[in-house]
Write a protein that holds these residues in place. Structure first.
Motif, short mmCIF file in Angstrom:
data_model
loop_
_atom_site.label_atom_id
_atom_site.label_comp_id
_atom_site.label_asym_id
_atom_site.label_seq_id
_atom_site.Cartn_x
_atom_site.Cartn_y
_atom_site.Cartn_z
N THR A 231 0.84 -1.20 0.00
CA THR A 231 0.00 0.00 0.00
C THR A 231 0.88 1.25 0.00
N GLY A 232 0.22 2.38 -0.21
CA GLY A 232 0.91 3.66 -0.34
C GLY A 232 1.16 4.34 1.00
N PRO A 233 1.23 5.67 0.96
CA PRO A 233 0.83 6.56 -0.13
C PRO A 233 1.85 6.64 -1.25
N CYS A 234 1.42 6.30 -2.46
CA CYS A 234 2.37 6.28 -3.56
C CYS A 234 1.63 6.21 -4.89
N HIS A 235 1.86 7.19 -5.77
CA HIS A 235 1.31 7.16 -7.12
C HIS A 235 2.38 6.73 -8.11
N ALA A 236 1.98 5.91 -9.07
CA ALA A 236 2.92 5.41 -10.07
C ALA A 236 3.61 6.55 -10.82
N GLU A 237 2.86 7.61 -11.09
CA GLU A 237 3.43 8.72 -11.85
C GLU A 237 4.59 9.39 -11.13
N GLU A 238 4.53 9.45 -9.80
CA GLU A 238 5.64 10.06 -9.06
C GLU A 238 6.82 9.10 -8.94
N VAL A 239 6.55 7.79 -8.95
CA VAL A 239 7.64 6.81 -9.04
C VAL A 239 8.38 7.01 -10.36
N ALA A 240 7.62 7.21 -11.43
CA ALA A 240 8.24 7.43 -12.74
C ALA A 240 9.15 8.64 -12.73
N LEU A 241 8.76 9.67 -11.97
CA LEU A 241 9.56 10.90 -11.86
C LEU A 241 10.66 10.79 -10.80
N GLU A 242 10.71 9.64 -10.11
CA GLU A 242 11.68 9.37 -9.04
C GLU A 242 11.56 10.39 -7.92
N ARG A 243 10.34 10.80 -7.63
CA ARG A 243 10.09 11.64 -6.46
C ARG A 243 9.97 10.74 -5.24
#
Length: 331
Positions: free
Chosen positions: A138-150
């Motif tokens: 579980t998160g908090p975690c959005h795939a899009e921010e993983v892609a941006l390496e945030r």
């Protein structure tokens, strides 16, 4: 030295792609099951997913790509399911290799339709995997921010805390921090419920409510989630931890939240069907709403936010009427 776990990811969407990115920051190889041969061929050639998170460069030399789910499961010690819950049965229907003896972690934030089970419960009941070998991501975690390496945070929950820790060590990297938990029921149900709340947040925004109202909505929502998970699995848990409150906040407020986006479209007057067609992505909260409504018929937990969303998306009651009625119930 203990042999490292061979991990596989089942699914080809944005969250599956993000998990593959996390896992391949380490030197060890993984397996990745994809439904379509053309997607597999594209990734091999161009080193990114053609449909999701296209900016993510994938180190294909570390990834054993395969469209045969039996070969993938057979070769794996630990399997991560990252498929929309509505399509989980379809993805597993060709599976003949037994899952007993495997470790199965769900990264799915939804309930299996018709069965009205969270994924961990479904895998235990349908495939006989012991609960101590089932986990939740579980998160908090959005795939899009993983892609941006945030910098992002994940909670790995499993009754066998050593298994949770083993996956936490494999998935953590420069931009991913991990926490482990034993609360597989609370974290998974909370991950499902927060999608319904994100629908509500989007609907309210769509009909014109502002940030002041949203703050009241979310403070009521975390109490609604607590009432539900405490009824389902009454243990000592801190609902303010990131796996519960943090995941709720990011899903209810983020620009990347597909559930909030879906709700916003409904609030602006889109039909469910037209919103689904325009998004071309799965909003798990839509399916979860009906499942949770049915589950709660037996539990009888006070859930006015769930009731509002259900009335709008399944009973076609006016979003303006329902949000106004909800506003009178919040405090």
């Amino acid at each position: 030295m203990t042999k490292p776990l061979h991990i596989s990811v089942i699914g080809g969407g944005s969250w599956a792609t993000a998990i593959v990115k996390m896992l391949t920051t380490k030197d060890q190889s993984i397996s990745w099951w994809l439904r379509r041969e053309e997607t597999l061929d594209y990734i091999k050639k161009f080193k990114h997913n053609p449909d999701y998170l296209r900016s993510v460069d994938l180190p294909v030399e570390k990834i054993q790509l395969n469209t045969d789910i039996n070969q993938v499961v057979e070769a794996s010690d630990l399997i991560i399911l990252a498929i929309p819950s509505a399509f989980l049965k379809q993805a597993l229907e060709k599976l003949t290799v037994p899952l007993q003896g495997k470790i199965v972690f769900s990264a799915i934030k939804g309930i299996v339709p018709q069965d009205n089970m969270i994924v961990g419960e479904f895998i235990h009941t349908k495939y006989g995997v012991p609960y101590e070998r089932i986990g939740v991501i579980t998160g908090p975690c959005h795939a899009e921010e993983v892609a941006l390496e945030r910098l992002s945070y994940l909670t790995l929950a499993c009754q066998n805390i050593d298994l949770a820790q083993a996956l936490a060590e494999r998935i953590s990297c420069r931009f991913i921090k991990t926490v482990v938990s034993e609360d597989i029921y609370g974290t998974e149900y909370s991950a499902v419920l927060k999608n319904v709340v994100a629908l509500a947040a989007g609907i309210c925004h769509g009909v014109g409510y502002g940030d002041n109202f949203q703050a009241v909505l979310i403070s009521n929502a975390i109490r609604e989630i607590k009432r539900f998970v405490d009824r389902v699995h009454p243990i000592d848990r801190d609902i303010n931890e990131s796996a519960y409150l943090g995941d709720l906040l990011v899903t209810a407020y983020s620009q990347f939240s597909r559930n909030r986006t879906f709700g916003n479209m409904i609030g602006k007057g889109y039909s469910v069907r037209s919103a689904q067609m325009e998004m071309n992505m799965i909003a798990e909260g839509y399916y979860a709403t009906a499942c949770l409504k049915e589950i709660n018929q037996n539990l009888e937990v006070d859930m006015p936010i769930l009731e509002m969303v259900y009335n709008i998306v399944y009973e076609n009651i006016s979003p303006r009427i329902e949000t106004s009625l909800l506003a009178d119930k919040l405090n």
